[in-house]
Design an enzyme around this catalytic site. Structure first.
Site, PDB file in Angstrom:
ATOM      1  N   ASP A  79      -7.181  -4.248  -5.256  1.00 27.93           N
ATOM      2  CA  ASP A  79      -6.780  -3.014  -4.729  1.00 27.93           C
ATOM      3  C   ASP A  79      -5.671  -2.436  -5.082  1.00 27.93           C
ATOM      4  O   ASP A  79      -5.320  -1.380  -5.309  1.00 27.93           O
ATOM      5  CB  ASP A  79      -6.728  -3.237  -3.202  1.00 27.93           C
ATOM      6  N   ASP A 123       1.018  -1.203  -0.161  1.00 20.65           N
ATOM      7  CA  ASP A 123       0.001  -0.074  -0.065  1.00 20.65           C
ATOM      8  C   ASP A 123       0.790   1.162  -0.062  1.00 20.65           C
ATOM      9  O   ASP A 123       0.189   2.412   0.057  1.00 20.65           O
ATOM     10  CB  ASP A 123      -0.917  -0.054   1.174  1.00 20.65           C
TER      11      ASP A 123
END
Ligand code: GLY
Length: 399
Positions: free
Chosen positions: A181, A116
Protein backbone atom coordinates in the site's frame (compact mmCIF):
# COMPACT_ATOMS: atom_id res chain seq x y z
CA UNK A 1 -16.12 -0.18 -59.07
CA UNK A 2 -19.05 2.17 -58.40
CA UNK A 3 -20.82 -0.56 -56.40
CA UNK A 4 -17.63 -1.27 -54.47
CA UNK A 5 -17.19 2.37 -53.53
CA UNK A 6 -20.84 2.51 -52.50
CA UNK A 7 -20.42 -0.59 -50.35
CA UNK A 8 -17.28 0.79 -48.72
CA UNK A 9 -19.00 4.14 -48.14
CA UNK A 10 -22.01 2.48 -46.55
CA UNK A 11 -19.73 0.28 -44.46
CA UNK A 12 -17.83 3.29 -43.15
CA UNK A 13 -21.07 5.06 -42.37
CA UNK A 14 -22.32 2.07 -40.41
CA UNK A 15 -19.00 1.72 -38.60
CA UNK A 16 -19.00 5.35 -37.55
CA UNK A 17 -22.63 5.06 -36.43
CA UNK A 18 -21.65 2.01 -34.31
CA UNK A 19 -18.67 3.85 -32.83
CA UNK A 20 -20.72 6.87 -31.94
CA UNK A 21 -23.44 4.65 -30.41
CA UNK A 22 -20.88 2.86 -28.27
CA UNK A 23 -19.39 6.22 -27.28
CA UNK A 24 -22.85 7.49 -26.33
CA UNK A 25 -23.47 4.44 -24.22
CA UNK A 26 -20.14 5.05 -22.46
CA UNK A 27 -20.89 8.76 -22.03
CA UNK A 28 -24.34 7.91 -20.70
CA UNK A 29 -22.74 5.54 -18.24
CA UNK A 30 -20.58 8.39 -16.90
CA UNK A 31 -23.52 10.81 -16.85
CA UNK A 32 -25.73 8.25 -15.14
CA UNK A 33 -23.12 7.57 -12.45
CA UNK A 34 -22.51 11.27 -11.88
CA UNK A 35 -26.24 11.98 -11.57
CA UNK A 36 -26.52 9.14 -9.07
CA UNK A 37 -23.46 10.34 -7.12
CA UNK A 38 -24.84 13.88 -6.95
CA UNK A 39 -27.92 12.56 -5.17
CA UNK A 40 -26.31 9.82 -3.09
CA UNK A 41 -23.37 11.89 -1.85
CA UNK A 42 -25.81 14.78 -1.57
CA UNK A 43 -27.69 12.76 1.08
CA UNK A 44 -24.41 12.03 2.85
CA UNK A 45 -23.46 15.70 2.93
CA UNK A 46 -26.93 16.73 4.11
CA UNK A 47 -26.59 14.47 7.15
CA UNK A 48 -23.18 15.89 7.95
CA UNK A 49 -24.24 19.49 7.49
CA UNK A 50 -27.33 18.94 9.65
CA UNK A 51 -25.11 17.61 12.46
CA UNK A 52 -23.39 21.00 12.67
CA UNK A 53 -20.05 19.16 12.78
CA UNK A 54 -17.50 18.14 10.23
CA UNK A 55 -17.82 14.37 9.96
CA UNK A 56 -15.76 12.02 7.82
CA UNK A 57 -17.72 8.92 6.71
CA UNK A 58 -15.72 5.72 6.11
CA UNK A 59 -18.13 2.76 6.10
CA UNK A 60 -21.27 1.24 7.65
CA UNK A 61 -21.39 -1.04 10.69
CA UNK A 62 -24.59 -2.51 12.15
CA UNK A 63 -26.56 -0.25 9.83
CA UNK A 64 -24.84 2.88 11.18
CA UNK A 65 -22.52 5.15 9.26
CA UNK A 66 -19.04 5.05 10.78
CA UNK A 67 -17.20 8.37 10.92
CA UNK A 68 -13.45 8.54 11.43
CA UNK A 69 -11.09 10.93 13.21
CA UNK A 70 -8.70 12.89 11.03
CA UNK A 71 -5.71 10.65 11.84
CA UNK A 72 -7.45 7.61 10.32
CA UNK A 73 -5.72 6.44 7.15
CA UNK A 74 -8.94 6.92 5.14
CA UNK A 75 -9.61 10.53 6.18
CA UNK A 76 -8.56 12.02 2.82
CA UNK A 77 -10.98 10.06 0.66
CA UNK A 78 -14.24 11.80 1.52
CA UNK A 79 -12.80 15.31 1.02
CA UNK A 80 -11.13 13.97 -2.13
CA UNK A 81 -14.48 12.74 -3.42
CA UNK A 82 -15.81 16.30 -3.08
CA UNK A 83 -13.05 17.50 -5.42
CA UNK A 84 -13.82 14.76 -7.93
CA UNK A 85 -17.50 15.71 -7.81
CA UNK A 86 -16.47 19.30 -8.47
CA UNK A 87 -14.40 18.21 -11.48
CA UNK A 88 -17.14 15.93 -12.77
CA UNK A 89 -19.96 18.46 -12.44
CA UNK A 90 -18.38 21.94 -12.33
CA UNK A 91 -20.84 22.70 -9.51
CA UNK A 92 -19.38 25.19 -7.00
CA UNK A 93 -21.27 23.44 -4.20
CA UNK A 94 -18.73 20.61 -4.32
CA UNK A 95 -15.83 23.04 -4.34
CA UNK A 96 -17.10 24.70 -1.17
CA UNK A 97 -17.59 21.33 0.52
CA UNK A 98 -14.18 20.16 -0.70
CA UNK A 99 -12.61 23.24 0.82
CA UNK A 100 -14.36 22.81 4.16
CA UNK A 101 -13.69 19.08 4.57
CA UNK A 102 -10.13 19.33 3.27
CA UNK A 103 -9.14 22.19 5.55
CA UNK A 104 -10.38 20.16 8.52
CA UNK A 105 -7.39 17.85 7.91
CA UNK A 106 -4.79 20.62 8.29
CA UNK A 107 -2.99 19.10 11.29
CA UNK A 108 -2.53 15.76 9.50
CA UNK A 109 0.52 17.37 7.94
CA UNK A 110 2.37 16.78 11.24
CA UNK A 111 1.42 13.10 11.47
CA UNK A 112 4.48 10.87 11.74
CA UNK A 113 3.23 7.73 13.50
CA UNK A 114 2.23 5.90 10.33
CA UNK A 115 3.01 6.15 6.62
CA UNK A 116 -0.48 6.97 5.39
CA UNK A 117 0.02 10.72 5.64
CA UNK A 118 0.87 10.59 1.92
CA UNK A 119 -2.45 8.95 1.08
CA UNK A 120 -4.43 11.29 3.34
CA UNK A 121 -2.91 14.56 2.20
CA UNK A 122 -2.59 13.77 -1.48
CA UNK A 123 -6.22 12.70 -1.87
CA UNK A 124 -7.49 15.79 -0.01
CA UNK A 125 -5.00 18.66 -0.34
CA UNK A 126 -3.44 17.28 -3.53
CA UNK A 127 -6.78 17.40 -5.32
CA UNK A 128 -7.65 20.70 -3.64
CA UNK A 129 -4.44 22.24 -4.98
CA UNK A 130 -5.08 20.93 -8.50
CA UNK A 131 -8.58 22.43 -8.49
CA UNK A 132 -7.81 25.79 -6.87
CA UNK A 133 -4.05 26.46 -7.14
CA UNK A 134 -4.30 27.83 -3.58
CA UNK A 135 -0.66 28.31 -2.51
CA UNK A 136 -1.48 27.60 1.14
CA UNK A 137 -2.33 24.02 0.14
CA UNK A 138 1.17 23.59 -1.23
CA UNK A 139 2.61 24.41 2.21
CA UNK A 140 0.44 21.74 3.81
CA UNK A 141 1.66 19.20 1.25
CA UNK A 142 5.29 20.18 1.79
CA UNK A 143 4.98 19.78 5.56
CA UNK A 144 3.20 16.43 5.07
CA UNK A 145 6.05 15.22 2.83
CA UNK A 146 8.53 16.24 5.54
CA UNK A 147 6.53 14.21 8.06
CA UNK A 148 6.47 11.20 5.72
CA UNK A 149 10.22 11.58 5.17
CA UNK A 150 10.82 11.00 8.91
CA UNK A 151 9.83 7.39 8.22
CA UNK A 152 12.44 6.85 5.50
CA UNK A 153 15.01 4.25 6.61
CA UNK A 154 18.18 4.84 4.60
CA UNK A 155 19.83 1.43 5.12
CA UNK A 156 17.09 -0.66 3.50
CA UNK A 157 16.08 2.42 1.45
CA UNK A 158 12.35 2.34 2.23
CA UNK A 159 9.64 4.26 4.03
CA UNK A 160 8.60 2.29 7.11
CA UNK A 161 4.83 1.69 7.00
CA UNK A 162 3.96 0.80 10.57
CA UNK A 163 5.82 1.21 13.83
CA UNK A 164 7.09 -1.97 15.48
CA UNK A 165 4.32 -1.84 18.07
CA UNK A 166 1.46 -0.42 15.97
CA UNK A 167 -0.42 -1.54 12.91
CA UNK A 168 -1.77 -5.00 12.32
CA UNK A 169 1.31 -7.05 13.03
CA UNK A 170 0.13 -8.78 16.22
CA UNK A 171 3.09 -10.61 17.68
CA UNK A 172 5.08 -11.19 14.52
CA UNK A 173 8.11 -9.24 15.72
CA UNK A 174 8.59 -7.07 12.66
CA UNK A 175 11.36 -4.49 12.68
CA UNK A 176 10.60 -2.33 9.64
CA UNK A 177 7.38 -3.49 8.00
CA UNK A 178 6.66 -2.12 4.54
CA UNK A 179 3.27 -2.85 3.03
CA UNK A 180 2.61 -2.72 -0.71
CA UNK A 181 0.00 0.00 0.00
CA UNK A 182 2.95 2.29 0.76
CA UNK A 183 3.50 2.72 -3.00
CA UNK A 184 0.49 5.04 -2.86
CA UNK A 185 2.34 7.51 -0.63
CA UNK A 186 4.99 8.23 -3.25
CA UNK A 187 2.81 10.55 -5.33
CA UNK A 188 3.06 13.15 -2.56
CA UNK A 189 6.87 13.02 -2.76
CA UNK A 190 6.77 13.54 -6.53
CA UNK A 191 4.37 16.49 -6.22
CA UNK A 192 6.43 18.12 -3.51
CA UNK A 193 9.62 17.68 -5.55
CA UNK A 194 7.95 19.85 -8.21
CA UNK A 195 6.88 22.45 -5.62
CA UNK A 196 10.23 22.75 -3.88
CA UNK A 197 12.88 21.59 -6.35
CA UNK A 198 14.23 19.53 -3.45
CA UNK A 199 15.35 16.28 -5.06
CA UNK A 200 15.61 14.44 -1.75
CA UNK A 201 11.87 13.67 -1.93
CA UNK A 202 12.27 12.31 -5.46
CA UNK A 203 15.23 10.17 -4.40
CA UNK A 204 13.33 8.67 -1.47
CA UNK A 205 10.37 7.86 -3.73
CA UNK A 206 12.57 6.17 -6.34
CA UNK A 207 14.53 4.27 -3.71
CA UNK A 208 11.31 3.00 -2.13
CA UNK A 209 9.91 1.96 -5.53
CA UNK A 210 13.13 0.20 -6.54
CA UNK A 211 13.45 -1.74 -3.29
CA UNK A 212 9.76 -2.67 -3.50
CA UNK A 213 10.18 -3.83 -7.10
CA UNK A 214 13.09 -5.99 -5.98
CA UNK A 215 11.49 -7.62 -2.94
CA UNK A 216 7.72 -7.45 -2.98
CA UNK A 217 7.04 -9.51 -6.13
CA UNK A 218 6.95 -13.25 -6.67
CA UNK A 219 7.97 -15.00 -9.89
CA UNK A 220 4.38 -14.80 -11.18
CA UNK A 221 4.30 -11.04 -10.40
CA UNK A 222 1.73 -11.30 -7.67
CA UNK A 223 2.95 -9.42 -4.63
CA UNK A 224 3.33 -9.94 -0.92
CA UNK A 225 1.50 -7.66 1.43
CA UNK A 226 4.21 -7.05 4.05
CA UNK A 227 7.98 -7.14 3.63
CA UNK A 228 9.83 -6.71 6.90
CA UNK A 229 13.30 -5.16 6.50
CA UNK A 230 16.26 -5.04 8.84
CA UNK A 231 16.64 -1.34 9.38
CA UNK A 232 20.13 -1.67 10.90
CA UNK A 233 21.82 -4.14 8.55
CA UNK A 234 19.47 -3.86 5.57
CA UNK A 235 17.92 -6.86 3.82
CA UNK A 236 14.64 -8.72 4.12
CA UNK A 237 13.67 -10.42 7.40
CA UNK A 238 10.17 -11.69 6.54
CA UNK A 239 7.73 -11.91 3.64
CA UNK A 240 4.30 -11.90 5.24
CA UNK A 241 0.70 -10.81 5.04
CA UNK A 242 -1.54 -8.91 7.42
CA UNK A 243 -4.77 -8.48 5.47
CA UNK A 244 -4.47 -11.35 2.99
CA UNK A 245 -5.49 -14.99 3.34
CA UNK A 246 -1.93 -16.32 3.83
CA UNK A 247 1.68 -15.18 3.58
CA UNK A 248 1.94 -16.77 0.13
CA UNK A 249 -1.46 -15.62 -1.13
CA UNK A 250 -2.31 -12.62 -3.32
CA UNK A 251 -4.48 -10.20 -1.37
CA UNK A 252 -6.60 -8.45 -4.01
CA UNK A 253 -6.28 -4.86 -2.81
CA UNK A 254 -2.54 -5.32 -2.46
CA UNK A 255 -2.34 -6.18 -6.17
CA UNK A 256 -4.45 -3.08 -6.86
CA UNK A 257 -2.13 -0.79 -4.86
CA UNK A 258 0.82 -2.33 -6.71
CA UNK A 259 -0.41 -1.66 -10.25
CA UNK A 260 -1.65 1.81 -9.33
CA UNK A 261 1.52 2.74 -7.43
CA UNK A 262 3.88 1.67 -10.21
CA UNK A 263 1.72 3.44 -12.83
CA UNK A 264 2.29 6.66 -10.86
CA UNK A 265 6.03 5.93 -10.64
CA UNK A 266 6.20 5.46 -14.41
CA UNK A 267 4.25 8.68 -15.00
CA UNK A 268 6.65 10.59 -12.75
CA UNK A 269 10.00 9.04 -13.77
CA UNK A 270 9.42 7.47 -17.20
CA UNK A 271 11.57 4.55 -16.00
CA UNK A 272 10.53 1.68 -18.33
CA UNK A 273 11.10 -0.90 -15.58
CA UNK A 274 8.06 0.42 -13.75
CA UNK A 275 5.89 0.21 -16.87
CA UNK A 276 7.10 -3.35 -17.56
CA UNK A 277 6.14 -4.26 -14.02
CA UNK A 278 2.61 -2.91 -14.47
CA UNK A 279 2.27 -5.10 -17.60
CA UNK A 280 3.31 -8.13 -15.63
CA UNK A 281 0.88 -7.34 -12.81
CA UNK A 282 -1.84 -6.85 -15.44
CA UNK A 283 -1.09 -10.28 -16.90
CA UNK A 284 -1.17 -11.85 -13.48
CA UNK A 285 -4.56 -10.29 -12.71
CA UNK A 286 -6.36 -10.80 -15.98
CA UNK A 287 -5.17 -14.29 -16.80
CA UNK A 288 -5.80 -15.58 -13.29
CA UNK A 289 -8.18 -18.53 -13.08
CA UNK A 290 -9.89 -16.93 -10.08
CA UNK A 291 -10.54 -13.56 -11.70
CA UNK A 292 -14.33 -13.53 -12.08
CA UNK A 293 -16.10 -12.84 -15.36
CA UNK A 294 -17.21 -9.36 -14.19
CA UNK A 295 -13.58 -8.47 -13.24
CA UNK A 296 -14.42 -7.57 -9.64
CA UNK A 297 -11.92 -9.72 -7.72
CA UNK A 298 -12.52 -11.91 -4.73
CA UNK A 299 -10.84 -10.37 -1.68
CA UNK A 300 -7.84 -12.67 -2.16
CA UNK A 301 -6.92 -14.55 -5.33
CA UNK A 302 -6.08 -17.58 -3.21
CA UNK A 303 -9.02 -17.44 -0.81
CA UNK A 304 -9.95 -21.04 0.02
CA UNK A 305 -13.67 -21.09 -0.83
CA UNK A 306 -13.83 -19.30 -4.16
CA UNK A 307 -16.48 -18.78 -5.60
CA UNK A 308 -18.07 -18.52 -2.14
CA UNK A 309 -15.87 -15.69 -0.92
CA UNK A 310 -16.58 -11.95 -0.65
CA UNK A 311 -15.64 -9.72 -3.55
CA UNK A 312 -13.69 -6.51 -3.08
CA UNK A 313 -15.19 -3.66 -5.09
CA UNK A 314 -12.51 -1.31 -3.71
CA UNK A 315 -9.77 -3.38 -5.40
CA UNK A 316 -11.74 -3.29 -8.66
CA UNK A 317 -12.16 0.50 -8.52
CA UNK A 318 -8.45 1.09 -7.80
CA UNK A 319 -7.43 -1.23 -10.66
CA UNK A 320 -9.87 0.44 -13.09
CA UNK A 321 -8.50 3.88 -12.29
CA UNK A 322 -4.91 2.66 -12.71
CA UNK A 323 -5.76 1.03 -16.06
CA UNK A 324 -7.23 4.26 -17.44
CA UNK A 325 -3.96 5.98 -16.66
CA UNK A 326 -1.90 3.10 -18.10
CA UNK A 327 -4.02 3.11 -21.26
CA UNK A 328 -2.54 6.54 -22.01
CA UNK A 329 0.99 5.10 -21.81
CA UNK A 330 0.70 3.15 -25.06
CA UNK A 331 -1.69 0.47 -23.80
CA UNK A 332 -5.06 1.44 -25.33
CA UNK A 333 -6.37 -2.09 -24.79
CA UNK A 334 -6.22 -1.53 -21.03
CA UNK A 335 -9.06 0.96 -21.44
CA UNK A 336 -11.36 -1.85 -22.57
CA UNK A 337 -10.61 -3.77 -19.39
CA UNK A 338 -11.16 -0.66 -17.28
CA UNK A 339 -14.44 0.01 -19.07
CA UNK A 340 -15.58 -3.51 -18.30
CA UNK A 341 -14.78 -3.07 -14.60
CA UNK A 342 -16.55 0.29 -14.45
CA UNK A 343 -19.59 -1.21 -16.19
CA UNK A 344 -19.69 -3.99 -13.57
CA UNK A 345 -19.36 -1.52 -10.70
CA UNK A 346 -22.12 0.62 -12.22
CA UNK A 347 -24.52 -2.33 -12.34
CA UNK A 348 -27.06 -3.10 -9.60
CA UNK A 349 -24.75 -5.90 -8.43
CA UNK A 350 -22.34 -3.33 -6.96
CA UNK A 351 -23.88 0.14 -7.18
CA UNK A 352 -26.23 0.85 -4.31
CA UNK A 353 -29.81 1.96 -4.64
CA UNK A 354 -30.39 5.62 -3.89
CA UNK A 355 -30.73 6.31 -0.17
CA UNK A 356 -29.36 2.91 0.90
CA UNK A 357 -25.82 1.67 1.75
CA UNK A 358 -25.17 4.50 4.24
CA UNK A 359 -25.23 6.88 1.25
CA UNK A 360 -22.04 5.35 -0.15
CA UNK A 361 -21.93 4.63 -3.88
CA UNK A 362 -20.58 1.09 -4.02
CA UNK A 363 -21.44 -2.02 -2.06
CA UNK A 364 -19.33 -5.16 -1.51
CA UNK A 365 -15.86 -4.13 -0.38
CA UNK A 366 -13.65 -5.72 2.23
CA UNK A 367 -11.41 -4.08 4.85
CA UNK A 368 -9.60 -6.98 6.49
CA UNK A 369 -11.04 -10.47 6.67
CA UNK A 370 -8.28 -11.91 8.92
CA UNK A 371 -9.19 -9.23 11.47
CA UNK A 372 -12.94 -9.78 11.04
CA UNK A 373 -13.06 -6.12 10.08
CA UNK A 374 -15.32 -4.52 7.44
CA UNK A 375 -16.48 -7.58 5.52
CA UNK A 376 -18.78 -6.97 2.55
CA UNK A 377 -19.39 -3.30 3.29
CA UNK A 378 -19.20 0.06 1.54
CA UNK A 379 -15.86 1.87 1.92
CA UNK A 380 -15.06 5.53 1.26
CA UNK A 381 -11.98 4.59 -0.78
CA UNK A 382 -13.96 2.32 -3.10
CA UNK A 383 -16.14 5.36 -3.88
CA UNK A 384 -13.14 7.69 -4.24
CA UNK A 385 -11.36 5.50 -6.80
CA UNK A 386 -14.64 4.82 -8.61
CA UNK A 387 -15.14 8.58 -9.06
CA UNK A 388 -11.50 8.94 -10.09
CA UNK A 389 -11.96 6.17 -12.67
CA UNK A 390 -15.04 7.95 -14.07
CA UNK A 391 -13.11 11.19 -14.29
CA UNK A 392 -10.17 9.57 -16.05
CA UNK A 393 -12.54 7.80 -18.45
CA UNK A 394 -14.26 11.09 -19.20
CA UNK A 395 -10.91 12.80 -19.90
CA UNK A 396 -9.81 10.00 -22.23
CA UNK A 397 -13.09 10.00 -24.13
CA UNK A 398 -13.16 13.76 -24.59
CA UNK A 399 -13.63 14.45 -28.30
N1 GLY B 1 -4.08 0.63 3.24
C1 GLY B 1 -4.89 -0.23 3.96
C2 GLY B 1 -5.80 -1.05 3.15
O1 GLY B 1 -5.71 -1.11 1.94
O2 GLY B 1 -6.64 -1.70 3.75
Amino acid sequence: MKTNLLTIGLGLLLLSACNSTSKNVQTDLIADNVAFAEKQIGHQVKLIEESGKILNPRTVKNDKIQYVPIDDWTSGFFPGSMWYMYELTGNEKWKNLGTKYTEDLDSVKFLTWHHDVGFMINTSYGNAYKATKNEAYKDVMIQAAKSLATRFRPTPGVIQSWDEDRGWQGTRGWMCPVIIDNMMNLELFFEVTRFTGDSSFYKMAVSHADVTLENHFRDDYSCYHVIDYDKIKGGVRHKHTAQGYAHESAWARGQAWAIYGFAVCYRETKDPRYLELTDKIYNYLFTHKNMPEDLVPYWDFDAPNIPNEPRDASAAAIIASALYELSTFGKPEYKETADKIVASLSSPAYRALLGTNGNFLLMHSVGSIPHGHEIDVPLNYADYYFLEALLRKKEIEKP
